[in-house]
Design an enzyme around this catalytic site. Structure first.
Site, PDB file in Angstrom:
ATOM      1  N   HIS A  72       0.854  -1.121  -0.028  1.00 15.97           N
ATOM      2  CA  HIS A  72      -0.134  -0.083  -0.094  1.00 15.97           C
ATOM      3  C   HIS A  72       0.987   1.197   0.031  1.00 15.97           C
ATOM      4  O   HIS A  72       1.830   1.374   0.850  1.00 15.97           O
ATOM      5  CB  HIS A  72      -0.928  -0.168   1.159  1.00 15.97           C
ATOM      6  CG  HIS A  72      -2.125  -0.837   1.072  1.00 15.97           C
ATOM      7  ND1 HIS A  72      -3.430  -0.705   1.780  1.00 15.97           N
ATOM      8  CD2 HIS A  72      -2.233  -1.889   0.326  1.00 15.97           C
ATOM      9  CE1 HIS A  72      -3.996  -1.446   1.493  1.00 15.97           C
ATOM     10  NE2 HIS A  72      -3.437  -2.484   0.478  1.00 15.97           N
ATOM     11  N   TYR A 201      -9.328   5.415   7.762  1.00 17.38           N
ATOM     12  CA  TYR A 201      -9.499   5.604   8.977  1.00 17.38           C
ATOM     13  C   TYR A 201     -10.458   6.739   9.204  1.00 17.38           C
ATOM     14  O   TYR A 201     -10.157   7.846   8.548  1.00 17.38           O
ATOM     15  CB  TYR A 201      -8.254   6.120   9.713  1.00 17.38           C
ATOM     16  CG  TYR A 201      -7.100   4.968   9.794  1.00 17.38           C
ATOM     17  CD1 TYR A 201      -6.434   4.727   8.692  1.00 17.38           C
ATOM     18  CD2 TYR A 201      -6.723   4.534  10.823  1.00 17.38           C
ATOM     19  CE1 TYR A 201      -5.235   3.743   8.517  1.00 17.38           C
ATOM     20  CE2 TYR A 201      -5.684   3.473  10.990  1.00 17.38           C
ATOM     21  CZ  TYR A 201      -4.968   3.322  10.101  1.00 17.38           C
ATOM     22  OH  TYR A 201      -4.099   2.284  10.219  1.00 17.38           O
ATOM     23  N   LYS A 297       1.205  -0.543  15.106  1.00 12.29           N
ATOM     24  CA  LYS A 297       2.549  -0.476  15.458  1.00 12.29           C
ATOM     25  C   LYS A 297       2.694  -1.796  16.477  1.00 12.29           C
ATOM     26  O   LYS A 297       3.907  -1.978  16.427  1.00 12.29           O
ATOM     27  CB  LYS A 297       2.705   0.910  16.307  1.00 12.29           C
ATOM     28  CG  LYS A 297       2.972   1.896  15.569  1.00 12.29           C
ATOM     29  CD  LYS A 297       4.271   1.860  14.703  1.00 12.29           C
ATOM     30  CE  LYS A 297       4.093   3.049  13.700  1.00 12.29           C
ATOM     31  NZ  LYS A 297       3.756   2.432  12.108  1.00 12.29           N
ATOM     32  N   TYR A 385       4.007   6.544  10.266  1.00 13.75           N
ATOM     33  CA  TYR A 385       3.119   5.501  10.062  1.00 13.75           C
ATOM     34  C   TYR A 385       3.928   4.216   9.011  1.00 13.75           C
ATOM     35  O   TYR A 385       3.982   3.016   9.404  1.00 13.75           O
ATOM     36  CB  TYR A 385       1.950   5.897   9.057  1.00 13.75           C
ATOM     37  CG  TYR A 385       0.649   4.814   8.836  1.00 13.75           C
ATOM     38  CD1 TYR A 385      -0.160   4.707   9.506  1.00 13.75           C
ATOM     39  CD2 TYR A 385       0.991   4.046   7.720  1.00 13.75           C
ATOM     40  CE1 TYR A 385      -1.257   3.649   9.658  1.00 13.75           C
ATOM     41  CE2 TYR A 385      -0.078   3.120   7.444  1.00 13.75           C
ATOM     42  CZ  TYR A 385      -1.112   2.861   8.568  1.00 13.75           C
ATOM     43  OH  TYR A 385      -2.209   1.998   8.075  1.00 13.75           O
TER      44      TYR A 385
HETATM   45  C1  PHB Z   1      -6.023  -4.423  10.730  1.00 15.37           C
HETATM   46  O1  PHB Z   1      -6.043  -4.794   9.697  1.00 15.37           O
HETATM   47  O2  PHB Z   1      -6.397  -5.138  11.675  1.00 15.37           O
HETATM   48  C2  PHB Z   1      -5.377  -3.065  11.290  1.00 15.37           C
HETATM   49  C3  PHB Z   1      -5.118  -2.237  10.235  1.00 15.37           C
HETATM   50  C4  PHB Z   1      -4.636  -0.992  10.829  1.00 15.37           C
HETATM   51  C5  PHB Z   1      -4.686  -0.731  12.099  1.00 15.37           C
HETATM   52  C6  PHB Z   1      -4.927  -1.765  13.001  1.00 15.37           C
HETATM   53  C7  PHB Z   1      -5.641  -2.825  12.465  1.00 15.37           C
HETATM   54  O3  PHB Z   1      -4.293   0.504  12.426  1.00 15.37           O
END
Ligand code: PHB
Ligand code: APR
Length: 392
Positions: A72, A201, A297, A385
């Protein structure tokens, strides 16, 4: 029984450490209190930093991740009815992340360990550690009603937040820092195509939501819920309705719903134990620290601890020099605290806090507005990130 390193816990930390040591010719035995099926049945994180990808390659377990994982280059922030892209690649000079489930990482590591013929004791009961203040510690456990003793030179405590390693240390020798958040994440796994090619998000008046994935046909979604919520009260239909409400209109309209194949509620916590070394016992991963999942993280921090610890143990094995082992705790903690800060910040930015009040909410809105308007702010988000550099 004897091994150079006794590893407690067969989660990602223990398995990855075992694999790196195995390749360096350092004998190790893993002692795990659950079954292999139980360990593989846990649905956990899904986003790997480049540094984690590189370490899995170094451990010789990267092939399936490169074939099946999804690279990604960015993700989206959704709020006030719109989506805003965080272009990780452009903001970090070409870096990105790999979406590949922790369950798959664990499976790959288990297979490599079996192929290397390294021992893992599953379903060990009453695991205990003795003599960490000597040069010859041991790990004792019960298996099929018999007591076994594993003699070793070092113990790696990779047994997660509820494990016995951290709890074996005298309380006067350890300092802990903790923040418990007043909400949890209700997560659903479903065999439906992800709503978008990238993660979303979402910050919404009803609470945070996250659209993630495990593959092009398997999705992982979360919604923020109060801590007293019970998973039995969430039918699939209720979950999908709540998720749709928190997304922008376009995402809500294109969301493909289906039967959940896993549904669970996880509390959110920040936690750090200092130091991460006590004599011959070294803590790594969730045994030493927990982050709320918002910054993705947890697994990456486990990998960075293991990177530092494996290098230090290999250095000692080759030369007898303890400099790297002596530096482990301080070096790991510097990276841990930066990830703690980032995870706390992402959580604070995107969740609805019951006690935020009007002022808190306006500050949150201003911060989101600042973020989408400022390359500097987005760059700070992006570089954290994708993962901060290692100190070696
Ligand atoms: C997940 O895919 O479980 C996932 C992805 C990103 C996050 C937390 C969990 O920040
Ligand atoms: N004795 C032996 N093993 C134990 C004990 C014990 N007393 N207690 C716990 N364990 C095992 C658990 O069953 C688990 O398999 O230790 C393992 C710890 O694994 P994780 O909890 O996955 O921790 P870690 O390997 O550090 O991985 C960190 O996993 O929990 C996620 O979000 C976290 O992504 C992060 C990553």
């Amino acid at each position: 029984m004897h091994a150079q390193v006794a590893i407690i816990g067969a989660g990602p930390s223990g398995l990855l450490l075992g694999q790196l040591l195995q390749r360096a010719g350092i004998s190790n035995i893993i002692v795990e209190n659950r079954s292999a099926e139980h360990v593989l049945g846990r649905i956990r994180a899904g986003v790997l930093e480049q540094g984690t990808v590189d370490l899995l390659d170094e451990a010789g377990v990267g092939a399936r991740m490169h074939a099946e994982g999804l690279p990604h280059d960015g993700f989206e922030l959704a709020f006030d009815g719109d989506r805003h892209r965080i272009d990780l690649r452009a903001l970090t000079g070409g870096r990105g992340v790999m979406v590949y489930g922790q369950t798959e990482v664990t499976r790959d590591l288990m297979r490599a360990r079996a192929a290397a013929g390294a021992a893992t004791v599953y379903e060990a009961e009453q695991v205990s550690i003795e003599g960490i203040d000597t040069t010859a510690p041991c790990v004792r456990y019960l298996l099929n009603g018999r007591v076994h003793t594993l003699h070793c030179a070092f113990v790696a405590g990779c047994d997660g937040f509820h494990g016995i390693s951290r709890q074996s240390v005298p309380t006067a020798a350890i300092r802990t820092f903790e923040r418990v958040y007043p909400f949890g994440w209700l997560g659903v796994l479903s065999d439906t195509p992800p709503v978008s090619d990238e993660l979303i998000y979402a910050a919404h008046a009803r609470g945070f939501a996250l659209c993630s994935m495990r593959s092009r046909t398997r999705s992982r979604y979360y919604v923020q819920v109060p801590l007293d919520e019970r998973v039995e009260d969430w039918s699939d239909a209720r979950f999908w309705d709540e998720l749709r409400t928190r997304l922008d209109a376009h995402a809500a309209a294109s969301l493909v719903t289906g039967m959940s194949i896993e549904k669970s509620i996880a509390p959110l916590r920040s936690f750090v134990a200092e130091p991460m070394r006590f004599g011959r016992l070294f803590l790594a991963g969730d045994a030493a620290h927990i982050v709320p999942p918002t910054g993705a993280k947890g697994l990456n921090l486990a990998a960075s601890d293991v990177r530092y610890l494996s290098r230090a143990l290999i250095e000692f094995h080759r030369t007898g020099d303890t400099t790297e082992l002596d530096a482990y705790s301080a070096r790991a903690l510097r990276r841990v605290w930066k990830a703690e800060r980032f995870s706390w910040w992402m959580t604070t930015l995107l969740h609805r806090f019951p006690d935020a009040g009007g002022f808190g909410q306006r500050i949150q809105q201003a911060e989101l507005d600042y973020l989408i308007g400022s390359v500097a702010a987005r760059t700070a988000l992006a570089e954290n990130y994708v993962g901060l550099p290692f100190d070696d």
